[in-house]
Design an enzyme around this catalytic site. Structure first.
Site, PDB file in Angstrom:
ATOM      1  N   GLY A 121     -42.422  41.137  51.168  1.00  0.00           N
ATOM      2  CA  GLY A 121     -42.458  42.413  50.451  1.00  0.00           C
ATOM      3  C   GLY A 121     -43.515  43.343  51.008  1.00  0.00           C
ATOM      4  N   LEU A 122     -43.051  44.292  51.816  1.00  0.00           N
ATOM      5  CA  LEU A 122     -43.975  45.282  52.386  1.00  0.00           C
ATOM      6  C   LEU A 122     -43.551  46.680  51.943  1.00  0.00           C
ATOM      7  CD1 LEU A 122     -46.280  45.888  54.472  1.00  0.00           C
ATOM      8  CD2 LEU A 122     -44.538  45.910  56.254  1.00  0.00           C
ATOM      9  N   THR A 123     -42.247  46.969  52.071  1.00  0.00           N
ATOM     10  CA  THR A 123     -41.739  48.311  51.781  1.00  0.00           C
ATOM     11  C   THR A 123     -41.851  48.645  50.288  1.00  0.00           C
ATOM     12  OG1 THR A 123     -40.223  48.071  53.615  1.00  0.00           O
ATOM     13  CG2 THR A 123     -39.696  49.789  52.036  1.00  0.00           C
ATOM     14  N   PRO A 125     -41.476  52.093  47.214  1.00  0.00           N
ATOM     15  CA  PRO A 125     -40.702  53.333  47.030  1.00  0.00           C
ATOM     16  C   PRO A 125     -41.286  54.493  47.842  1.00  0.00           C
ATOM     17  CG  PRO A 125     -41.058  52.257  44.915  1.00  0.00           C
ATOM     18  CD  PRO A 125     -41.833  51.458  45.927  1.00  0.00           C
ATOM     19  N   SER A 129     -41.520  53.580  56.643  1.00  0.00           N
ATOM     20  CA  SER A 129     -41.967  53.571  58.044  1.00  0.00           C
ATOM     21  C   SER A 129     -43.486  53.565  58.145  1.00  0.00           C
ATOM     22  CB  SER A 129     -41.415  54.793  58.770  1.00  0.00           C
ATOM     23  OG  SER A 129     -40.025  54.640  58.956  1.00  0.00           O
ATOM     24  N   GLU A 360     -36.708  46.517  59.513  1.00  0.00           N
ATOM     25  CA  GLU A 360     -37.857  46.016  60.288  1.00  0.00           C
ATOM     26  C   GLU A 360     -38.366  47.061  61.289  1.00  0.00           C
ATOM     27  OE1 GLU A 360     -38.101  41.932  61.233  1.00  0.00           O
ATOM     28  OE2 GLU A 360     -36.475  41.404  59.875  1.00  0.00           O
ATOM     29  N   SER A 363     -35.294  52.719  64.642  1.00  0.00           N
ATOM     30  CA  SER A 363     -35.329  52.900  66.108  1.00  0.00           C
ATOM     31  C   SER A 363     -36.410  53.911  66.486  1.00  0.00           C
ATOM     32  CB  SER A 363     -33.966  53.385  66.609  1.00  0.00           C
ATOM     33  OG  SER A 363     -33.040  52.333  66.493  1.00  0.00           O
ATOM     34  N   GLU A 364     -36.639  54.896  65.623  1.00  0.00           N
ATOM     35  CA  GLU A 364     -37.673  55.902  65.921  1.00  0.00           C
ATOM     36  C   GLU A 364     -39.059  55.240  65.914  1.00  0.00           C
ATOM     37  OE1 GLU A 364     -34.892  56.541  64.108  1.00  0.00           O
ATOM     38  OE2 GLU A 364     -34.248  57.729  65.829  1.00  0.00           O
TER      39      GLU A 364
HETATM   40  N1  COS Z   1     -50.106  42.739  65.959  1.00  0.00           N
HETATM   41  C1  COS Z   1     -51.375  42.584  65.550  1.00  0.00           C
HETATM   42  N2  COS Z   1     -52.185  43.645  65.299  1.00  0.00           N
HETATM   43  C2  COS Z   1     -51.669  44.865  65.453  1.00  0.00           C
HETATM   44  C3  COS Z   1     -50.349  45.090  65.866  1.00  0.00           C
HETATM   45  C4  COS Z   1     -49.549  43.967  66.121  1.00  0.00           C
HETATM   46  N3  COS Z   1     -48.301  44.108  66.495  1.00  0.00           N
HETATM   47  N4  COS Z   1     -50.101  46.410  65.943  1.00  0.00           N
HETATM   48  C5  COS Z   1     -51.262  47.004  65.591  1.00  0.00           C
HETATM   49  N5  COS Z   1     -52.184  46.065  65.294  1.00  0.00           N
HETATM   50  C6  COS Z   1     -53.552  46.303  64.845  1.00  0.00           C
HETATM   51  C7  COS Z   1     -54.157  47.472  65.595  1.00  0.00           C
HETATM   52  O1  COS Z   1     -54.845  47.016  66.746  1.00  0.00           O
HETATM   53  C8  COS Z   1     -55.095  48.037  64.570  1.00  0.00           C
HETATM   54  O2  COS Z   1     -56.287  47.265  64.526  1.00  0.00           O
HETATM   55  P1  COS Z   1     -57.734  48.022  64.472  1.00  0.00           P
HETATM   56  O3  COS Z   1     -57.637  48.901  63.254  1.00  0.00           O
HETATM   57  O4  COS Z   1     -58.670  46.891  64.334  1.00  0.00           O
HETATM   58  O5  COS Z   1     -57.816  48.792  65.728  1.00  0.00           O
HETATM   59  C9  COS Z   1     -54.387  47.817  63.258  1.00  0.00           C
HETATM   60  O6  COS Z   1     -53.463  46.743  63.489  1.00  0.00           O
HETATM   61  C10 COS Z   1     -53.628  49.039  62.780  1.00  0.00           C
HETATM   62  O7  COS Z   1     -52.755  49.453  63.819  1.00  0.00           O
HETATM   63  P2  COS Z   1     -52.288  50.946  63.965  1.00  0.00           P
HETATM   64  O8  COS Z   1     -53.451  51.872  63.739  1.00  0.00           O
HETATM   65  O9  COS Z   1     -51.505  51.050  65.225  1.00  0.00           O
HETATM   66  O10 COS Z   1     -51.338  51.079  62.717  1.00  0.00           O
HETATM   67  P3  COS Z   1     -50.431  52.285  62.281  1.00  0.00           P
HETATM   68  O11 COS Z   1     -50.610  52.553  60.846  1.00  0.00           O
HETATM   69  O12 COS Z   1     -50.601  53.452  63.200  1.00  0.00           O
HETATM   70  O13 COS Z   1     -48.996  51.611  62.501  1.00  0.00           O
HETATM   71  C11 COS Z   1     -46.678  51.562  62.806  1.00  0.00           C
HETATM   72  C12 COS Z   1     -47.927  52.383  62.668  1.00  0.00           C
HETATM   73  C13 COS Z   1     -45.571  52.533  63.023  1.00  0.00           C
HETATM   74  C14 COS Z   1     -46.766  50.648  64.012  1.00  0.00           C
HETATM   75  C15 COS Z   1     -46.452  50.668  61.555  1.00  0.00           C
HETATM   76  O14 COS Z   1     -46.683  51.383  60.381  1.00  0.00           O
HETATM   77  C16 COS Z   1     -45.037  50.128  61.513  1.00  0.00           C
HETATM   78  O15 COS Z   1     -44.682  49.213  62.250  1.00  0.00           O
HETATM   79  N6  COS Z   1     -44.201  50.703  60.616  1.00  0.00           N
HETATM   80  C17 COS Z   1     -42.867  50.229  60.399  1.00  0.00           C
HETATM   81  C18 COS Z   1     -42.890  49.306  59.246  1.00  0.00           C
HETATM   82  C19 COS Z   1     -41.671  48.482  59.197  1.00  0.00           C
HETATM   83  O16 COS Z   1     -41.200  47.968  60.196  1.00  0.00           O
HETATM   84  N7  COS Z   1     -41.154  48.325  57.994  1.00  0.00           N
HETATM   85  C20 COS Z   1     -40.033  47.500  57.762  1.00  0.00           C
HETATM   86  C21 COS Z   1     -40.426  46.387  56.895  1.00  0.00           C
HETATM   87  S1  COS Z   1     -39.362  45.075  57.136  1.00  0.00           S
HETATM   88  S2  COS Z   1     -38.928  44.480  55.446  1.00  0.00           S
END
Ligand code: COS
Length: 384
Positions: A121-123, A125, A129, A360, A363-364
């Site tokens: 559970g991450l997402t 309301p 993204s 998860e 694509s964007e």
């Molecule tokens: N593995 C481990 N650590 C990671 C990582 C990864 N893949 N990606 C980033 N980190 C670390 C970073 O190094 C950063 O650490 P520091 O703060 O110590 O430097 C920290 O985690 C935060 O990373 P970042 O600042 O890049 O995070 P953002 O908020 O900018 O992330 C994205 C943006 C888009 C990458 C993120 O919000 C995301 O993946 N969103 C999509 C969510 C998703 O897929 N939802 C679907 C849920 S599935 S049910």
């Protein structure tokens, strides 16, 4: 593609299971929206859920690509079951990555063996993204945490025995205030919200979680307070790779339908050279299927070296999920009206494939992650 003995073994086992046991039930269960709990247990017994985990945690100690190939074979037959495997792994991997030995003994081993079903559970309301903008809170009170908030689009929520969820232990610290918790289904204050009716994947369960003062014992904090966001992103890397395998399964299934049709139905309309455009679509799909598998294999190779594989996982997921939609579309064009009816499974593949471009990380989001990683390694400033 040349596979190792181990990869062949897992791919064949999954294919055999999917063809002989799952396939006869797919149409009815998908139509009824019947969750494949029985098959998830069976996958645990066969070792498929534990392919990538060490033996000491009940796993099979095999390589990551063996798992992706197994997910591909199962999703090729039934994408709802493939997605349930993916969701289970999202609820299992964070415990493997960040759990204490006690947590691993108590939760990880039964999850790996399929004796428990996991969810993630991450997402919320107001945060999809932008996963860092979650609002669910966790307050420490007398040896427990009290969690308040809502989670949405939680795959398998109605059937899961455990949930790994994010909650803010400190609002001021932003993403460094996000923590991860293991919740059991019967914890007071945890309720399952409405089950969603979806475009596709109707036998996969998508529900919400309501956390209303949900009481979680202190020892169910996963990792340290504030460690959650990193653990979730790490979990999503593995999950995205799983979605690549899942999407490849759908793409291969649609491709086979389109080949069958092209072979059986010789076109002779005299209007245009239909064979030529059909051949073009077949060639394009065949080439991209090979490329998508290679991208997934490379991501698995990097993963198994223990290095970060953030870019590779996003590339594999982005490419395979785009391809699945493309191949389903091509299959519809080649087969024509028959593919719009449920006499053929193509219309189901088409409806199911769309999730790959959204779940998860859309694509964007994958493109954003890929661009950031590419810019990082090229020494350029990374966009915020
Ligand atoms: N593995 C481990 N650590 C990671 C990582 C990864 N893949 N990606 C980033 N980190 C670390 C970073 O190094 C950063 O650490 P520091 O703060 O110590 O430097 C920290 O985690 C935060 O990373 P970042 O600042 O890049 O995070 P953002 O908020 O900018 O992330 C994205 C943006 C888009 C990458 C993120 O919000 C995301 O993946 N969103 C999509 C969510 C998703 O897929 N939802 C679907 C849920 S599935 S049910």
């Amino acid at each position: 593609m040349v596979l190792t003995k181990q990869q062949n073994y897992w791919q064949n086992l999954a294919k055999q299971f999917a063809e002989s046991e799952v396939k006869p039930k797919v149409n009815e269960m998908e139509k009824q929206g019947e969750f494949p709990l029985f098959f998830m247990k069976k996958l645990g017994e066969l070792g498929i859920l534990g392919i990538g985990f060490p033996e000491k945690y009940g796993g099979q100690n095999a390589d990551s690509f063996s798992f992706i190939l197994a997910v591909k074979e199962i999703s090729k037959v039934w994408a709802s079951l493939g997605l349930s495997i993916g969701a289970h792994l999202l609820g299992t991997n964070p415990i493997y990555f960040a759990g204490t030995e006690e947590q691993k003994k108590h939760y990880l081993i039964p999850l790996v063996r399929g004796e428990m079903l996991g969810a993630f559970g991450l997402t919320e309301p107001s945060s999809g993204s932008d996963a860092a903008s979650s609002r669910t809170s966790a307050v420490s009170v007398n040896g427990s945490y009290l969690l308040n908030g809502r989670k949405v689009f939680t795959t398998s929520a109605s059937y899961a025995s455990t949930f790994v969820v994010s909650a803010l232990t400190s609002r001021e610290k932003g993403k460094k205030g996000i923590s991860a918790f293991i919740l059991e289904r019967n914890y007071p204050g945890l309720m399952i919200a409405k089950k969603e009716e979806k475009l596709g994947l109707r036998a996969s369960d998508t529900s919400g979680l309501i956390l209303d003062g949900c009481q979680v014992p202190k020892e169910n904090l996963l990792g340290l307070e504030g460690d959650g966001f990193r653990v979730f992103l790490q979990t999503l890397d593995a999950g995205r790779l799983g979605i690549a395998g899942w999407a490849l399964g759908i793409a291969e299934a649609a491709f086979e339908q389109m080949l069958d049709w092209a072979k059986k139905n010789e076109v002779d309309s005299g209007l245009m050279d239909e064979h030529e455009w059909e051949a073009g679509m077949i060639a394009e799909a065949a080439t991209k299927l090979e490329a998508a598998l290679l991208l997934a294999q490379e991501a698995c190779r990097v993963k198994d070296t223990g290095q970060f594989y953030i870019k590779e996982a996003s590339m594999a997921k982005y490419f395979a999920s785009t391809l699945a939609v493309e191949v389903c579309d091509a299959a519809l064009k080649i087969i024509g009206c028959s593919a719009l009816t449920n006499d053929l499974p193509v219309e189901r593949y088409f409806r199911d494939a769309k999730l790959g471009e959204i779940g998860e990380g859309t694509s964007e989001i994958q493109k954003l992650v890929i661009a950031r990683e590419v810019l990082k390694t090229s020494g350029r400033l990374v966009p915020a």
